[in-house]
Design an enzyme around this catalytic site. Structure first.
Site, PDB file in Angstrom:
ATOM      1  N   ALA A  31       8.138   8.310 -10.866  1.00  0.00           N
ATOM      2  CA  ALA A  31       7.100   7.291 -10.227  1.00  0.00           C
ATOM      3  C   ALA A  31       5.961   7.589 -10.471  1.00  0.00           C
ATOM      4  O   ALA A  31       5.354   8.629 -11.244  1.00  0.00           O
ATOM      5  CB  ALA A  31       7.449   7.095  -8.640  1.00  0.00           C
ATOM      6  N   ASN A  32       4.988   6.892 -10.029  1.00  0.00           N
ATOM      7  CA  ASN A  32       3.406   7.371 -10.003  1.00  0.00           C
ATOM      8  C   ASN A  32       2.494   6.646  -8.753  1.00  0.00           C
ATOM      9  O   ASN A  32       3.187   6.558  -8.137  1.00  0.00           O
ATOM     10  CB  ASN A  32       2.705   6.364 -11.434  1.00  0.00           C
ATOM     11  N   ARG A  33       1.491   7.290  -8.791  1.00  0.00           N
ATOM     12  CA  ARG A  33       0.632   7.171  -7.593  1.00  0.00           C
ATOM     13  C   ARG A  33       0.197   5.824  -7.132  1.00  0.00           C
ATOM     14  O   ARG A  33      -0.543   5.760  -5.995  1.00  0.00           O
ATOM     15  CB  ARG A  33      -0.458   8.145  -7.537  1.00  0.00           C
ATOM     16  N   SER A  34       0.712   4.704  -7.756  1.00  0.00           N
ATOM     17  CA  SER A  34      -0.103   3.650  -7.315  1.00  0.00           C
ATOM     18  C   SER A  34       0.368   3.378  -6.147  1.00  0.00           C
ATOM     19  O   SER A  34       1.532   3.460  -5.643  1.00  0.00           O
ATOM     20  CB  SER A  34       0.508   2.489  -8.385  1.00  0.00           C
ATOM     21  N   ALA A  42       1.308  -0.649 -11.794  1.00  0.00           N
ATOM     22  CA  ALA A  42       1.370   0.720 -12.664  1.00  0.00           C
ATOM     23  C   ALA A  42       3.073   0.696 -13.014  1.00  0.00           C
ATOM     24  O   ALA A  42       3.684   1.569 -12.302  1.00  0.00           O
ATOM     25  CB  ALA A  42       0.702   1.763 -12.109  1.00  0.00           C
TER      26      ALA A  42
END
Ligand code: CTP
Length: 411
Positions: A214-217, A280
């Site tokens: 995942a990412n921090r969006s 994102a």
């Protein structure tokens, strides 16, 4: 307290020369806190009562005053000033300004703009009671009303001149706001009848039943864009990755987990008039998703995690030859070389605009930074060049983008 009526709307405020001009400063503040942008035009006489410096500072815009300013006429021009406004307020309107309006004179910027305007006009007269009740002024008021001009005030009460009383005081800023609200509410919404697809949030790409990439969006910017477009009357469909924030009001939402699900949802929603890709999206996913939780073997995990690239959703839509939305806007999250990398994405992904933001920890944006935080500073890239926006809240970025979408779809 952003108000639906004012959000993303531009009010052209014409300030005439009268002692009541000081109230226009408060009017600017009241309109802006409701989400409107205010473009001030001052008559020469107005500058005798309030300074262009304070007007410009409150409006956060240039003050326009000169019909023959070479730079302004070249840059903006009275015709464009008139056309770009959703509505026009004349406050204070002096007897002289009303007389010019009623007779179609156009010998300065304010009157030229008023003559060129097709937006609705609200007049807030302010003058001495004798001047207001004079048959000439009343004749002008009737003429203007017949031309479709709306009036607010004047109120009765004590005048600036000692001992004078009667009708002539300019309406209070909040009364003018209320009259403008009525005027704007009677207009069709700028994005009524438009279908817009927005993506937002991160995607989660499963590795096994309990782990994912995942990412921090946070989805804050994309959700704010969807909400702002809906406030302008668009039928908005948001395709959201997993986020912890709630669904925006008046927006249809499809919740997805992975990039492939997001792509399928977006494709199923086309055709659309515009598409905004704020998600994102994870660039890669695990080549295979393990059916069972991956176990440490002899104290060691798998040495490598083979990845494969996800479909590029924006590029797939932006580069379509058939069924491409009239307006395609992408985002670019960069940690370095914002213009270079963002510009390359513009071409590669077939977007009309790329909203580039600096997501590096040292972007200078306080708090949690751009990813996860509430503020943003963007550079808007298009084939015409780059426009730097000052740092502002994600809601304000969304308002401005929605206004841009409305402007472009109206072309
Ligand atoms: N995007 C998309 N699908 C992907 C990757 C990105 O639709 N698989 C969209 C994003 O929603 C955004 C734009 O493309 O509007 C740019 O995203 P970004 O992550 O900045 O670009 P990438 O193409 O992933 O490039 P890189 O990670 O190499 O910077």
């Amino acid at each position: 307290m952003i108000e639906q009526t004012f959000a993303g709307r531009s009010v052209l405020l014409i300030i005439g020369g009268g002692i009541a001009a000081y109230k226009s400063l408060d009017l600017i503040r009241r309109l802006r806190e409701r989400g409107a942008s205010v473009r001030p035009v001052m008559t020469a006489a107005a500058a005798e009562f309030v300074t262009p410096l304070s007007v410009g500072a409150l409006a956060a815009d240039k003050v326009f005053s000169d019909l023959f300013d070479r730079e302004d006429e070249h840059d903006v021009g009275h015709i464009r000033l008139a056309r770009e406004a959703d509505c026009i307020a004349v406050a204070p309107a002096t007897a002289d300004l009303m007389a010019k309006m009623a007779n179609g004179l156009a010998n300065d910027l304010a009157t030229a703009v008023l003559l060129a305007a097709d937006a609705p006009i609200l007049v807030a007269p302010a003058m001495n009671p004798a001047m207001w009740s004079h048959p000439a002024t009343q004749r002008n008021r009737e003429t203007l009303e017949m031309d479709g001009v709306a009036f607010v005030g004047p109120n009765s009460g004590e005048m600036a001149e000692a001992g004078e009383a009667g009708a002539g005081r300019m309406a209070e800023p909040l009364e003018i706001v209320a009259a403008l609200r009525d005027l704007l509410d009677s207009l069709p919404m700028p994005l009524a009848g438009k279908r817009i697809v927005v993506t937002s949030g991160p995607t989660h790409e499963p590795i096994d039943p309990v782990r994912y990439i995942a990412n921090r969006s946070s989805g804050k910017q994309g959700h704010a864009v969807a909400a702002a477009l809906a406030r302008l009357g668009a039928a908005v469909h948001l395709v959201s990755g997993p986020v912890t924030i709630g669904d925006p009001a008046d927006v249809e939402v499809t919740h997805v987990q992975t990039a492939r699900e997001m792509r399928d949802a977006v494709e199923a929603l086309l055709p659309a008039d515009a598409a905004v890709f704020a998600a994102a999206v994870a660039d890669w996913r695990a080549q295979t998703e393990a059916g069972e939780k991956l176990k440490k073997a002899g104290g060691k995990g798998p040495e490598t995690l083979p990845l494969t690239e996800n479909p590029d959703i924006l590029a797939g839509v932006g580069n379509r030859t058939k069924g491409r939305p009239a307006l395609v806007i992408g985002f670019a999250a960069e940690t370095e070389k914002l213009l270079e990398h963002g510009g390359a994405k513009l071409a590669r992904k077939g977007a009309d605009y790329i909203v580039a933001n600096d997501v590096s920890p040292d972007s200078g944006i306080g708090g949690e930074g751009v990813m996860g935080g509430d503020r943003n500073r963007i550079v808007l890239l298009s084939p015409d060049g780059a426009a730097e926006w000052p740092e502002m809240s994600k809601d304000e970025v969304a308002e401005r983008l929605a206004a841009l979408v409305a402007e472009r779809l109206a072309e």
